[in-house]
Design an enzyme around this catalytic site. Structure first.
Site, PDB file in Angstrom:
ATOM      1  N   GLU A  17       0.840  -1.209   0.000  1.00 49.82           N
ATOM      2  CA  GLU A  17       0.000   0.000   0.000  1.00 49.82           C
ATOM      3  C   GLU A  17       0.868   1.250   0.000  1.00 49.82           C
ATOM      4  OE1 GLU A  17      -2.660   1.670  -0.098  1.00 49.82           O
ATOM      5  OE2 GLU A  17      -4.411   0.396   0.217  1.00 49.82           O
ATOM      6  N   ARG A 100      -7.150   0.595  13.473  1.00 50.92           N
ATOM      7  CA  ARG A 100      -5.807   0.953  12.985  1.00 50.92           C
ATOM      8  C   ARG A 100      -5.963   2.040  11.930  1.00 50.92           C
ATOM      9  NH1 ARG A 100      -5.104  -0.640   7.752  1.00 50.92           N
ATOM     10  NH2 ARG A 100      -5.909  -2.634   6.995  1.00 50.92           N
ATOM     11  N   GLU A 120      -9.777  -5.685   9.942  1.00 52.30           N
ATOM     12  CA  GLU A 120     -10.631  -6.546   9.118  1.00 52.30           C
ATOM     13  C   GLU A 120     -10.690  -7.970   9.673  1.00 52.30           C
ATOM     14  OE1 GLU A 120     -10.179  -4.899   4.649  1.00 52.30           O
ATOM     15  OE2 GLU A 120      -8.303  -5.328   5.679  1.00 52.30           O
ATOM     16  N   ASN A 153      -9.681   5.734   2.974  1.00 47.24           N
ATOM     17  CA  ASN A 153      -8.764   5.356   1.899  1.00 47.24           C
ATOM     18  C   ASN A 153      -8.274   6.538   1.087  1.00 47.24           C
ATOM     19  OD1 ASN A 153      -7.312   3.095   1.012  1.00 47.24           O
ATOM     20  ND2 ASN A 153      -9.154   1.856   1.088  1.00 47.24           N
ATOM     21  N   ASP A 203      -9.962   2.162  -3.794  1.00 49.34           N
ATOM     22  CA  ASP A 203      -8.922   2.066  -2.763  1.00 49.34           C
ATOM     23  C   ASP A 203      -8.037   3.309  -2.821  1.00 49.34           C
ATOM     24  OD1 ASP A 203      -6.961   1.093  -0.937  1.00 49.34           O
ATOM     25  OD2 ASP A 203      -7.348  -0.965  -1.526  1.00 49.34           O
TER      26      ASP A 203
END
Length: 298
Positions: A17, A100, A120, A153, A203
């Site tokens: 990411e 988080r 998640e 995101n 995303d």
């Protein structure tokens, strides 16, 4: 558009990411959230250096004074690369041990924006409305903009710095806010693009020098180029992996696009069909350039 080339330059990450081009190092920075490491890939050597961390690390940004800042668990932290030293700047949501940070990015004035989410249960399955969006200012104070976020995101700013773009993934929408560069305040939220079914979940995101947005579609195996003025999709670039997570421009003149991806939640059969899942991809020949990242001013 037959000149578009896609190449996998690094592989083997769980949730890669937050790609950021580090011009000084001539290298690509990114994180592996569940793999708990901050990485730096050099196009010259083709090698990746990785620094292990003690919690899920969800974004990395340049720092004006040198080195980097990261979002780690629910902390904003400083990272000294050579020393592999991490120091906490400040922590949010101490009352939410299951939360988080997720994506983060620095605004044109040097403030670090980052949002949170619940951990998640499996990819894109989580307790909803647990997240918030924050800004870390250069004096190291933190402001909370809003809560009730599912998966905080993609973020970026318009070229005139008057609009802030933001994605809360499970809304399947790319949103815009009015933005005040002087104060860092945001307001007047509106949707500028709703994702179509095959595009799946929005995303990470970045902007090009023509003011168009590029959004990585998690589960959609693509990045899409959007016109924030008209709300129209202009281009789709498909990748050889489903779980595309984020994108940025880099390279010597910011004409290369780097796309991160994830392999978490994929079984053996799926991975055998997509061996490059969790890889970092370089896309050339798009014919557009990106905007260099802003460093954190604190």
């Amino acid at each position: 558009m037959s000149s578009v080339r896609i190449e996998c330059v690094a592989a083997g990450y769980r949730i890669a990411e937050s790609p950021v081009w580090d011009e000084k190092e001539g290298a690509l920075l990114y994180v592996d959230i569940t793999g708990r490491k901050v990485c730096r890939w050099s196009p010259v050597t083709g090698q990746t250096q990785a620094i292990p961390v003690d919690a899920p690390v969800s974004s990395v940004a340049l720092r004006k004074s040198g080195d980097y800042v990261i979002t780690l668990g629910t902390r904003f932290a400083a990272l000294k690369w050579k020393e592999e030293l991490i120091t906490t700047i400040t922590q949010v949501e101490k009352d939410k041990p299951n939360n988080r940070f997720n994506d983060g990015k620095v605004d044109p004035a040097g403030r670090y924006f980052a949002g949170t989410m619940a951990e998640e249960i499996r990819p894109a399955v989580l307790e909803r409305h647990q997240g918030s969006l924050y800004t870390l200012f250069s004096d190291l104070s933190v402001v909370k903009h809003f809560d009730q976020v599912d998966i905080s995101n993609g973020l970026d700013w318009s070229l005139d710095h008057k609009t802030f773009f933001y994605i809360d993934s499970l809304s399947y929408s790319v949103d815009a806010f009015d933005y005040d560069l002087q104060t860092g305040k945001i307001g007047n939220r509106r949707s500028i693009y709703k994702l179509e079914k095959e595009e799946s979940i929005p995303d990470g995101m970045c902007i090009d020098t023509e003011g168009k947005l590029w959004v990585a579609c998690y589960g959609g195996g693509r990045v899409i180029r959007l016109d924030p003025e008209t709300g129209k999709r202009l281009q789709t670039v498909k990748l050889p992996v489903d779980k595309t997570t984020s994108c940025c421009f880099g390279g010597r003149d910011y004409s290369e696009m780097y796309v991160t991806s994830a392999s978490d939640g994929m079984d053996k059969e799926w991975l055998s069909r997509q061996p490059q899942a969790g890889g970092i991809f370089k896309i050339t020949g798009l014919g557009v350039k990106g905007v260099p990242p802003y460093p954190f001013a604190g």
